[in-house]
Design a protein around this motif. Structure first.
Motif, PDB file in Angstrom:
ATOM      1  N   LYS A  13       0.825  -1.210   0.000  1.00 48.77           N
ATOM      2  CA  LYS A  13       0.000   0.000   0.000  1.00 48.77           C
ATOM      3  C   LYS A  13       0.860   1.262   0.000  1.00 48.77           C
ATOM      4  CE  LYS A  13      -0.535   0.347   5.034  1.00 48.77           C
ATOM      5  NZ  LYS A  13      -1.481   0.299   6.182  1.00 48.77           N
ATOM      6  N   ARG A  22       1.328   1.945  -3.623  1.00 48.96           N
ATOM      7  CA  ARG A  22       0.094   2.372  -4.292  1.00 48.96           C
ATOM      8  C   ARG A  22      -0.280   3.815  -3.956  1.00 48.96           C
ATOM      9  NH1 ARG A  22      -1.647  -2.742  -2.353  1.00 48.96           N
ATOM     10  NH2 ARG A  22      -2.937  -1.716  -0.783  1.00 48.96           N
ATOM     11  N   THR A  23       0.066   4.256  -2.761  1.00 46.73           N
ATOM     12  CA  THR A  23      -0.373   5.581  -2.300  1.00 46.73           C
ATOM     13  C   THR A  23       0.751   6.609  -2.232  1.00 46.73           C
ATOM     14  OG1 THR A  23      -0.027   4.973   0.037  1.00 46.73           O
ATOM     15  CG2 THR A  23      -2.206   4.521  -0.921  1.00 46.73           C
ATOM     16  N   SER A  24       1.934   6.278  -2.736  1.00 52.22           N
ATOM     17  CA  SER A  24       3.106   7.128  -2.523  1.00 52.22           C
ATOM     18  C   SER A  24       2.936   8.560  -3.037  1.00 52.22           C
ATOM     19  CB  SER A  24       4.350   6.498  -3.145  1.00 52.22           C
ATOM     20  OG  SER A  24       4.177   6.297  -4.536  1.00 52.22           O
ATOM     21  N   LYS A  25       2.186   8.750  -4.135  1.00 52.06           N
ATOM     22  CA  LYS A  25       2.004  10.102  -4.672  1.00 52.06           C
ATOM     23  C   LYS A  25       1.150  10.976  -3.759  1.00 52.06           C
ATOM     24  CE  LYS A  25       2.797   9.436  -9.598  1.00 52.06           C
ATOM     25  NZ  LYS A  25       2.266   9.627 -10.975  1.00 52.06           N
ATOM     26  N   LYS A  26       0.438  10.355  -2.830  1.00 53.75           N
ATOM     27  CA  LYS A  26      -0.398  11.122  -1.910  1.00 53.75           C
ATOM     28  C   LYS A  26       0.399  11.692  -0.734  1.00 53.75           C
ATOM     29  CE  LYS A  26      -4.673   8.587  -2.882  1.00 53.75           C
ATOM     30  NZ  LYS A  26      -5.791   7.794  -2.306  1.00 53.75           N
ATOM     31  N   TYR A  27       1.529  11.067  -0.406  1.00 55.85           N
ATOM     32  CA  TYR A  27       2.283  11.546   0.759  1.00 55.85           C
ATOM     33  C   TYR A  27       3.701  12.013   0.434  1.00 55.85           C
ATOM     34  CZ  TYR A  27       4.264   6.754   0.977  1.00 55.85           C
ATOM     35  OH  TYR A  27       4.887   5.571   0.695  1.00 55.85           O
ATOM     36  N   TRP A  87       7.397   7.471   4.910  1.00 61.92           N
ATOM     37  CA  TRP A  87       6.116   7.533   5.596  1.00 61.92           C
ATOM     38  C   TRP A  87       6.288   7.671   7.113  1.00 61.92           C
ATOM     39  CZ3 TRP A  87       1.138   8.406   4.878  1.00 61.92           C
ATOM     40  CH2 TRP A  87       0.276   8.126   5.963  1.00 61.92           C
TER      41      TRP A  87
END
Length: 209
Positions: free
Chosen positions: A119, A122-127, A147
């Motif tokens: 995950k 999958r979510t790296s561009k959000k943080y 993170w």
């Protein structure tokens, strides 16, 4: 709760890490009445309840090391935890497998722990900011460190509505790094922190001071 790791960080902060193995009944028995009933009543999920009880038991243990009469914790309007009737700063993190607490008497501290998981890719561009995203790529260890470092700095600051991508910046590092530099910007406030990184069984743990 077997002690996995104990360490002094930067001469003022103490870290304790425990493996979470106890049942809810065992945790309740060991903790006794040293908790805030109002906080406990807000937790209903069985696993989250075990994590909550374990983290408060660990706070009790670490507080006693400092000669603090531990009677519980409370949360402010941002959800940041504080000791009742004591000014020492604390931070808490827990996963399915571990619970960790840091105490830092003179100043704020933030701690986070995360297991390497897809995950994070999958979510790296959000943080991650664009430079951070380009630096980390799909390297799981780097993503996990980013993170945890950002979460630890966020918890040190202790206020909500902070964008991990736009407001928290971690200087470039390699996956063997044990010390990172971070900066959080919120309106006219800038918080800079040293972030210590440790690894335990594919879990990254970060402490911001």
């Amino acid at each position: 709760m077997p002690l996995v790791h104990s360490e002094m960080i930067e001469e003022s902060s103490t870290l304790l890490l425990w493996k979470l193995t106890e049942t809810e009944t065992e945790l309740r028995g060991n903790l006794g009445n040293a908790y805030n009933p109002e906080e406990l009543s807000a937790v209903s999920h069985p696993q989250k309840l075990r994590e909550w009880l374990a983290s408060r038991l660990l706070i009790k243990i670490i507080a006693e090391r400092f000669g603090i009469n531990y009677i519980g914790t409370y949360k402010d309007e941002h959800g940041k935890a504080f000791l009742i009737d004591n000014d020492s700063h604390i931070s808490i993190t827990h996963t399915f497998d571990f619970v960790a607490v840091a105490i830092n008497p003179p100043a704020a501290v933030g701690i986070d722990m995360e297991k390497m998981d897809a995950k994070l890719q999958r979510t790296s561009k959000k943080y991650l900011s664009q430079p951070e995203f380009e630096h980390a790529g799909d390297e799981m260890a780097l993503l996990c460190m980013y993170w945890c470092a950002k979460e630890a700095l966020y918890k040190l600051y202790g206020k909500k509505k902070i964008s991990f991508r736009d407001s928290i910046y971690i200087e470039p590092f390699d996956k063997d790094a044990v010390s990172l530099k971070g900066r959080l910007t919120d309106t006219e406030t800038v918080v800079e922190a040293n972030i210590t990184v440790r690894w335990f069984d594919h879990h990254c743990l970060a402490i911001a001071l």
